[in-house]
Scaffold this motif. Structure first.
Motif, mmCIF file in Angstrom:
data_model
loop_
_atom_site.group_PDB
_atom_site.id
_atom_site.type_symbol
_atom_site.label_atom_id
_atom_site.label_comp_id
_atom_site.label_asym_id
_atom_site.label_seq_id
_atom_site.Cartn_x
_atom_site.Cartn_y
_atom_site.Cartn_z
ATOM 1 N N TYR A 27 0.858 -1.181 0.000
ATOM 2 C CA TYR A 27 0.000 0.000 0.000
ATOM 3 C C TYR A 27 0.895 1.232 0.000
ATOM 4 C CZ TYR A 27 -2.993 3.782 1.666
ATOM 5 O OH TYR A 27 -3.645 4.978 1.794
ATOM 6 N N GLY A 44 -3.924 1.764 4.986
ATOM 7 C CA GLY A 44 -4.419 3.126 4.815
ATOM 8 C C GLY A 44 -4.984 3.708 6.089
ATOM 9 N N LEU A 84 -3.628 0.656 -3.407
ATOM 10 C CA LEU A 84 -3.375 -0.725 -2.996
ATOM 11 C C LEU A 84 -2.900 -1.479 -4.221
ATOM 12 C CD1 LEU A 84 -5.666 -2.975 -0.859
ATOM 13 C CD2 LEU A 84 -5.025 -3.725 -3.124
ATOM 14 N N GLU A 120 -3.268 -4.920 3.192
ATOM 15 C CA GLU A 120 -2.808 -3.723 2.486
ATOM 16 C C GLU A 120 -3.831 -2.595 2.591
ATOM 17 O OE1 GLU A 120 0.133 -3.678 1.828
ATOM 18 O OE2 GLU A 120 0.588 -5.819 1.771
ATOM 19 N N MET A 121 -5.099 -2.924 2.526
ATOM 20 C CA MET A 121 -6.136 -1.901 2.639
ATOM 21 C C MET A 121 -6.121 -1.261 4.020
ATOM 22 S SD MET A 121 -10.055 -2.362 1.317
ATOM 23 C CE MET A 121 -9.501 -3.049 -0.243
#
Length: 678
Positions: A479, A522, A486, A518-519
């Motif tokens: 990310y 954020g 992503l 990975e999301m």
């Protein structure tokens, strides 16, 4: 990777960067991806789920002699490397490839790297012009010119210069200078106590001396030179920020114009440095680590030119040691083994392929995608990504501790997140990169310079949102907070991680958790400081931010209790972001799995319910054995927790896991005071 953006990336990818696999390769063929032969039924799920899920695999797959660690994703990487090896070997034998074509460059690079006879006969000669440049330095001004020159050939000594998106305005690309210049992987190895660090320091100085002897210096001269190098590197290490401190993006953002930077470091002339890297137009840049540059400024005159030249000779040779003759490569491995515990070097083809991935990775990637990543895989994986984003959106809308204003900003950021699967929309152009059949080290140097020029050319231009920092064949994911993107390369979307034909329980437990990981970056302790545009900007209400910080501290405290070989503690504050992403990713994947139309009718397989299959698949993704030397090195340098804690540490905070396996407290797999964020 020296830019701030890439330094952040290193902390926001799924696995430690740089992993490359070795022999042998386990059999990953499975009709349903369950891999139930990996399980060790002598271990109870409520005692140690990591070894319950992976114990038999670990026993059957000991660490190969040329590896510091061995696990499922490392073995997958080797499987991938073997496939790519066939591609590049065929390219090296293709006499019909057009001159200047990417195909010919791929083949020529590989052929030059595999020509051991020529490499060994050349010895240090290909690098002699660079050594002569250093020897000719006769003034502080020339010394600074050499700093700039070395930067362009990939030698970050004593500092690094690169590009980054401006933290305060992500639409701009700016220059950044930051601390570097150490021969060991981290400043802690120089300045911190403990038996492990002291052992590494004790081995390092003789290693430097032996390298100088390979350059032709006498033993007594080489010993003195090694002590000179160590003294200078210790002083640089003392002025360097810790990895934990550098996780704060505010701490590494100090935008200055040339005049302000010159005032900070009066002896270090920044306009000359920018001219030296080919960009005299640069007038503003981020001085990421000001205290470090103050120390460099002082040492420009307090350290003699002869000592600086000794240091730069070492830094140059250490950087290019792997691509030189056997004595140099063997000496480099000798020190590497102290840090990793590896008992022998990897086969030459693997070492060359790793270098080629850095040099021509996207040329290789285009062929790889065409041959190995069918559109159906991309379509299915993209659907999973979207479903996990739906799960996070629903989570954000219903979090009990988040107030409406913060919730609205969080959802807006999520909706703006760019989801990229498989490969870039625009392929990299290597037409101006000169590659031939030798010398190998010069191919590596030209490729390094090409990439550095490509990166610096971005400064002052619109952000290229088509650019990827990982090649499509990479077995990893990341990310990017400045891009708010992503990125899931094609390389990780294959067994034992993923197959569209497998049950949802397996795909969501493994790859779904990767996507969610990975999301969640954020919204971890670093990513949550950037808004949807990728700007370093607070979008939290004061009350929500305080609650979030308390939850982050809970995670840091939890992981600080964990230890590796010899009782060396994990640095909780270093691994917090990855630990948060692990937990959030698993929760999101589970919710997305439960939302699938087929969940209600999903089958129990070999006695394991769909939810149990999900958690077993998650644990399988972290199947890994690690040598003690590597484990201790990683807790110093790596923002990722050890794999056993990426399994057990995460699951101990997940009630759904405990319910699925009927685990009740007291149990090592049930944390009494759960850490809850997402």
């Amino acid at each position: 990777m020296f830019s701030i953006r890439k330094a952040v990336l290193a902390a926001l990818c799924l696995y430690p960067l740089g992993a490359l696999a070795a022999d042998p390769t386990p059999n990953f063929n499975s009709p349903d991806g369950q891999y139930l032969d990996w399980l060790d039924h002598s271990v109870k799920p409520g005692t140690d789920f990591f070894h319950f899920a992976n114990g038999s695999w670990l026993k059957a797959n000991p660490i190969p002699a040329d590896r510091s660690e061995w696990g499922a994703y490392v073995a997958l990487d080797l499987q991938n490397q073997r496939y790519i090896h066939d591609m590049v070997e065929k390219a090296s034998q293709d006499t019909a490839a057009a001159a200047g074509s990417a195909e010919k460059k791929v083949g020529d690079f590989y052929a030059s790297g595999m020509d051991e006879k020529t490499i060994d006969s050349a010895g240090i000669k290909p690098l002699q012009p660079e050594l002569d440049r250093i020897a000719a330095i006769s003034s502080v001004a020339q010394l600074q010119d050499e700093f700039a020159h070395l930067t362009m050939i990939g030698v970050a000594a004593p500092f690094a210069l690169a590009q980054m998106q401006d933290f305060k305005d992500s639409s701009k690309v700016i220059a950044v200078v930051m601390q570097a210049g150490l021969g060991l992987p981290d400043r802690d190895f120089y300045v911190e106590g403990g038996a492990n660090n002291e052992h590494i320091r004790k081995e390092y100085v003789p290693h430097v001396a032996r390298t100088f002897q390979l350059l032709g210096d006498s033993a007594s001269v080489a010993d003195a030179e090694a002590k000179t190098v160590m003294a200078l590197e210790i002083s640089l290490a003392k002025a360097s920020m810790t990895d934990v401190a550098m996780r704060d993006p505010h701490a590494v953002y100090h935008l200055m114009d040339v005049a302000s930077a010159n005032a900070l470091t009066p002896k270090l002339h920044w306009q000359a440095v920018m001219t030296g890297v080919g960009h005299p137009e640069i007038q503003n840049f981020n001085v990421a680590t000001p205290d470090f540059f103050k120390a460099v400024n002082d040492k420009l005159t307090s350290v003699s030119l002869d000592d600086w030249k000794t240091y730069l000779r070492w830094q140059l040779v250490q950087t290019y040691e792997p691509y030189l003759s056997k004595p140099f490569a063997d000496e480099g491995f000798r020190m590497s083994s102290v840090l990793s515990g590896e008992q022998q070097q990897k086969p030459r083809w693997q070492r060359v392929l790793r270098a080629e991935d850095g040099a021509l990775g996207f040329a290789i990637g285009k062929v790889y995608v065409d041959q190995k990543f069918p559109p159906a895989y991309k379509q299915a994986a993209t659907q999973m990504v979207n479903q996990i984003r739906d799960a996070l959106r629903q989570d954000l809308k219903t979090l009990s501790w988040m107030t409406p204003a913060t919730r609205e900003a969080a959802v807006k950021k999520l909706d703006m997140m760019e989801l990229r699967v498989g490969y870039p929309d625009k392929w990299r152009d290597y037409s101006t990169l000169q590659i031939d059949r030798g010398p190998y080290v010069l191919n590596v140097m030209r490729a390094t310079t090409f990439e550095q020029q490509r990166e610096l050319a971005k400064i002052g231009k619109p952000v290229d949102r088509s650019d990827w920092d990982m090649t499509p064949q990479t077995v990893n994911a990341y990310y990017d907070p400045s891009m708010n993107s992503l990125n899931i390369p094609a390389g990780i979307l294959q067994p034992p991680s993923y197959d569209p034909s497998w049950p949802d329980a397996v795909n969501y437990g493994n790859t779904g958790a990767t996507i969610g990981h990975e999301m969640t970056h954020g919204f971890d302790d670093q990513g949550a400081q950037f808004d949807g545009h990728g700007n370093l900007k607070n979008w939290w209400s004061p009350a929500d931010l305080k609650k979030f910080q308390v939850a982050v501290k809970c995670v840091a405290d939890q992981y600080s209790q964990y230890t590796v070989d010899g009782g060396v503690h994990v640095q909780g504050k270093l691994v917090t972001g990855e630990a948060i992403a692990d937990q959030g990713g698993l929760i999101l994947a589970l919710r997305a799995f439960h939302a699938q139309p087929g969940y209600a009718s999903a089958k129990t397989i070999d006695g394991f319910t769909p939810d149990q299959q999900f958690f077993i698949a998650y644990a399988h993704s972290w199947a890994m054995a690690t040598r003690p030397e590597t484990a201790k090195t990683r807790v110093t340098t790596d923002p990722h927790p050890p794999e056993i804690y990426r399994t057990n540490g995460v699951l101990a905070d997940i009630p759904e896991f405990q319910k699925a396996f009927g685990i009740v407290p007291p149990s090592p797999m049930v944390k009494k005071d759960r850490c809850v964020i997402w």
